[in-house]
Design a protein around this motif. Structure first.
Motif, PDB file in Angstrom:
ATOM      1  N   ASP A   1       9.818   3.342  -9.321  1.00 18.22           N
ATOM      2  CA  ASP A   1       9.721   2.344 -10.377  1.00 18.22           C
ATOM      3  C   ASP A   1       9.807   0.952  -9.761  1.00 18.22           C
ATOM      4  O   ASP A   1      10.574   0.719  -8.821  1.00 18.22           O
ATOM      5  CB  ASP A   1      10.858   2.543 -11.378  1.00 18.22           C
ATOM      6  CG  ASP A   1      10.717   1.646 -12.585  1.00 18.22           C
ATOM      7  OD1 ASP A   1      11.090   0.455 -12.475  1.00 18.22           O
ATOM      8  OD2 ASP A   1      10.228   2.123 -13.629  1.00 18.22           O
ATOM      9  N   ALA A   2       9.021   0.026 -10.280  1.00 17.47           N
ATOM     10  CA  ALA A   2       9.001  -1.332  -9.736  1.00 17.47           C
ATOM     11  C   ALA A   2      10.389  -1.966  -9.736  1.00 17.47           C
ATOM     12  O   ALA A   2      10.721  -2.759  -8.841  1.00 17.47           O
ATOM     13  CB  ALA A   2       8.023  -2.195 -10.526  1.00 17.47           C
ATOM     14  N   ASN A   3      11.207  -1.624 -10.716  1.00 14.55           N
ATOM     15  CA  ASN A   3      12.551  -2.193 -10.809  1.00 14.55           C
ATOM     16  C   ASN A   3      13.512  -1.635  -9.756  1.00 14.55           C
ATOM     17  O   ASN A   3      14.593  -2.188  -9.557  1.00 14.55           O
ATOM     18  CB  ASN A   3      13.132  -1.936 -12.203  1.00 14.55           C
ATOM     19  CG  ASN A   3      12.358  -2.654 -13.289  1.00 14.55           C
ATOM     20  OD1 ASN A   3      11.884  -3.770 -13.086  1.00 14.55           O
ATOM     21  ND2 ASN A   3      12.216  -2.015 -14.441  1.00 14.55           N
ATOM     22  N   GLU A   4      13.119  -0.540  -9.104  1.00 12.80           N
ATOM     23  CA  GLU A   4      13.974   0.093  -8.094  1.00 12.80           C
ATOM     24  C   GLU A   4      13.678  -0.371  -6.678  1.00 12.80           C
ATOM     25  O   GLU A   4      14.431  -0.052  -5.760  1.00 12.80           O
ATOM     26  CB  GLU A   4      13.781   1.612  -8.120  1.00 12.80           C
ATOM     27  CG  GLU A   4      14.186   2.315  -9.382  1.00 12.80           C
ATOM     28  CD  GLU A   4      13.929   3.807  -9.250  1.00 12.80           C
ATOM     29  OE1 GLU A   4      14.908   4.560  -9.274  1.00 12.80           O
ATOM     30  OE2 GLU A   4      12.753   4.199  -9.107  1.00 12.80           O
TER      31      GLU A   4
ATOM     32  N   TYR B   1       0.839  -1.202   0.000  1.00 10.14           N
ATOM     33  CA  TYR B   1       0.000   0.000   0.000  1.00 10.14           C
ATOM     34  C   TYR B   1       0.873   1.252   0.000  1.00 10.14           C
ATOM     35  O   TYR B   1       0.564   2.235  -0.690  1.00 10.14           O
ATOM     36  CB  TYR B   1      -0.924   0.008   1.220  1.00 10.14           C
ATOM     37  CG  TYR B   1      -1.820   1.209   1.258  1.00 10.14           C
ATOM     38  CD1 TYR B   1      -2.980   1.260   0.493  1.00 10.14           C
ATOM     39  CD2 TYR B   1      -1.496   2.327   2.025  1.00 10.14           C
ATOM     40  CE1 TYR B   1      -3.795   2.379   0.492  1.00 10.14           C
ATOM     41  CE2 TYR B   1      -2.301   3.448   2.030  1.00 10.14           C
ATOM     42  CZ  TYR B   1      -3.451   3.468   1.266  1.00 10.14           C
ATOM     43  OH  TYR B   1      -4.252   4.589   1.259  1.00 10.14           O
ATOM     44  N   PHE B   2       1.967   1.220   0.762  1.00 11.34           N
ATOM     45  CA  PHE B   2       2.886   2.352   0.811  1.00 11.34           C
ATOM     46  C   PHE B   2       3.417   2.682  -0.581  1.00 11.34           C
ATOM     47  O   PHE B   2       3.441   3.855  -0.989  1.00 11.34           O
ATOM     48  CB  PHE B   2       4.042   2.021   1.755  1.00 11.34           C
ATOM     49  CG  PHE B   2       5.184   2.995   1.715  1.00 11.34           C
ATOM     50  CD1 PHE B   2       5.140   4.170   2.438  1.00 11.34           C
ATOM     51  CD2 PHE B   2       6.314   2.731   0.934  1.00 11.34           C
ATOM     52  CE1 PHE B   2       6.194   5.073   2.395  1.00 11.34           C
ATOM     53  CE2 PHE B   2       7.368   3.616   0.890  1.00 11.34           C
ATOM     54  CZ  PHE B   2       7.304   4.799   1.619  1.00 11.34           C
ATOM     55  N   LEU B   3       3.844   1.673  -1.322  1.00 13.17           N
ATOM     56  CA  LEU B   3       4.389   1.908  -2.664  1.00 13.17           C
ATOM     57  C   LEU B   3       3.364   2.564  -3.575  1.00 13.17           C
ATOM     58  O   LEU B   3       3.656   3.552  -4.259  1.00 13.17           O
ATOM     59  CB  LEU B   3       4.847   0.585  -3.280  1.00 13.17           C
ATOM     60  CG  LEU B   3       6.103  -0.065  -2.688  1.00 13.17           C
ATOM     61  CD1 LEU B   3       6.364  -1.393  -3.371  1.00 13.17           C
ATOM     62  CD2 LEU B   3       7.307   0.853  -2.819  1.00 13.17           C
ATOM     63  N   ALA B   4       2.158   2.015  -3.594  1.00 14.17           N
ATOM     64  CA  ALA B   4       1.117   2.553  -4.473  1.00 14.17           C
ATOM     65  C   ALA B   4       0.752   3.979  -4.085  1.00 14.17           C
ATOM     66  O   ALA B   4       0.580   4.857  -4.943  1.00 14.17           O
ATOM     67  CB  ALA B   4      -0.118   1.656  -4.428  1.00 14.17           C
ATOM     68  N   THR B   5       0.676   4.232  -2.796  1.00 13.84           N
ATOM     69  CA  THR B   5       0.251   5.542  -2.318  1.00 13.84           C
ATOM     70  C   THR B   5       1.347   6.584  -2.529  1.00 13.84           C
ATOM     71  O   THR B   5       1.069   7.741  -2.876  1.00 13.84           O
ATOM     72  CB  THR B   5      -0.135   5.468  -0.837  1.00 13.84           C
ATOM     73  OG1 THR B   5      -1.153   4.471  -0.675  1.00 13.84           O
ATOM     74  CG2 THR B   5      -0.681   6.798  -0.342  1.00 13.84           C
ATOM     75  N   MET B   6       2.607   6.199  -2.321  1.00 14.56           N
ATOM     76  CA  MET B   6       3.693   7.140  -2.560  1.00 14.56           C
ATOM     77  C   MET B   6       3.737   7.588  -4.017  1.00 14.56           C
ATOM     78  O   MET B   6       4.042   8.748  -4.310  1.00 14.56           O
ATOM     79  CB  MET B   6       5.030   6.509  -2.167  1.00 14.56           C
ATOM     80  CG  MET B   6       5.310   6.477  -0.682  1.00 14.56           C
ATOM     81  SD  MET B   6       5.425   8.130   0.096  1.00 14.56           S
ATOM     82  CE  MET B   6       3.860   8.205   0.943  1.00 14.56           C
ATOM     83  N   ASN B   7       3.407   6.689  -4.921  1.00 17.52           N
ATOM     84  CA  ASN B   7       3.393   7.083  -6.328  1.00 17.52           C
ATOM     85  C   ASN B   7       2.235   8.020  -6.645  1.00 17.52           C
ATOM     86  O   ASN B   7       2.351   8.882  -7.518  1.00 17.52           O
ATOM     87  CB  ASN B   7       3.363   5.845  -7.231  1.00 17.52           C
ATOM     88  CG  ASN B   7       4.726   5.207  -7.355  1.00 17.52           C
ATOM     89  OD1 ASN B   7       5.735   5.793  -6.976  1.00 17.52           O
ATOM     90  ND2 ASN B   7       4.780   4.000  -7.891  1.00 17.52           N
TER      91      ASN B   7
END
Length: 211
Positions: free
Chosen positions: A38-41, A20-26
């Motif tokens: 980026d998902a690769n990062e 959730y953190f990843l999606a929300t930060m973006n």
């Protein structure tokens, strides 16, 4: 019993909120004008501490409270998406049943924390230090120890980030790093002074074992 007080971080330690953190930060990256993740990062970024992440995003310090506040608001809206890690309710229940005092110190809001915990687990927590700034956890740790009349040698702080360790070191408590959180296990293992935990049961054993 080795420790009389355990102070937990929340996100990434008790709650599985990293996706959730990843999606929300973006989402917030667009609002606050910082680079999206980026998902690769992701795996590379999980090896960085909070200050390194801020430097990477070129975030001025004054923006951090704004971003944190927005994140808390969005999580409150979406709190049903966040679950506790497997074994966490049992961990809290077992420690509390043995008379261990439990506390949570988090930059998240107390309302969000209580909702994710659920009423049964939330009732086991004696002290909430929520809405804490990213780099001021040590102050809350000290206040909780004073309130509970617990010495640093009787206290274990458990978290998933290097900043949690540094906060514990400031108040001279033991620190346990969890292998399932935001920071990669190898990055935590490389930091002196960390007791690593790979399952919640290992925390239970570490706290309740005889000195």
């Amino acid at each position: 019993m080795k420790y009389k007080l355990v102070i937990f971080d929340f996100d990434g330690t008790l709650a599985d909120s990293f996706p959730y953190f990843l999606a929300t930060m973006n989402t917030l990256a667009t609002v606050y004008n910082f680079p999206a993740i980026d998902a690769n990062e992701v795996e590379q970024l999980r090896g960085l501490d909070a200050r390194q992440l801020m430097k990477r995003a070129k975030l001025p310090a004054w923006k951090i409270p704004l971003i944190a506040g927005s994140f808390r608001q969005l999580m409150n809206r979406d709190v049903h998406q966040i679950q506790l890690f497997d074994g966490v309710p049992e961990l809290l229940r077992t420690l509390a049943s043995h008379g261990v005092k439990l506390a949570i110190v988090s930059s998240n809001s107390e309302e969000n924390v209580r909702q994710v915990l659920g009423p049964d687990s939330a009732s086991l927590i004696s002290f909430y230090g929520c809405g804490t700034s990213l780099f001021n956890k040590g102050h809350k740790f000290k206040r909780i120890m004073i309130t509970t009349k617990t010495n640093p040698t009787e206290t274990l702080c458990v978290g998933d980030e290097v900043r949690d360790l540094k906060a514990a070191q400031k108040v001279a408590t033991a620190f346990g790093g969890v292998a399932w959180g935001y920071t990669r296990p190898d990055a935590l293992e490389a930091t002196p002074g960390v007791i690593m935990f790979y399952t919640p049961d290992e925390i239970t054993r570490a706290v309740l074992e005889s000195c």
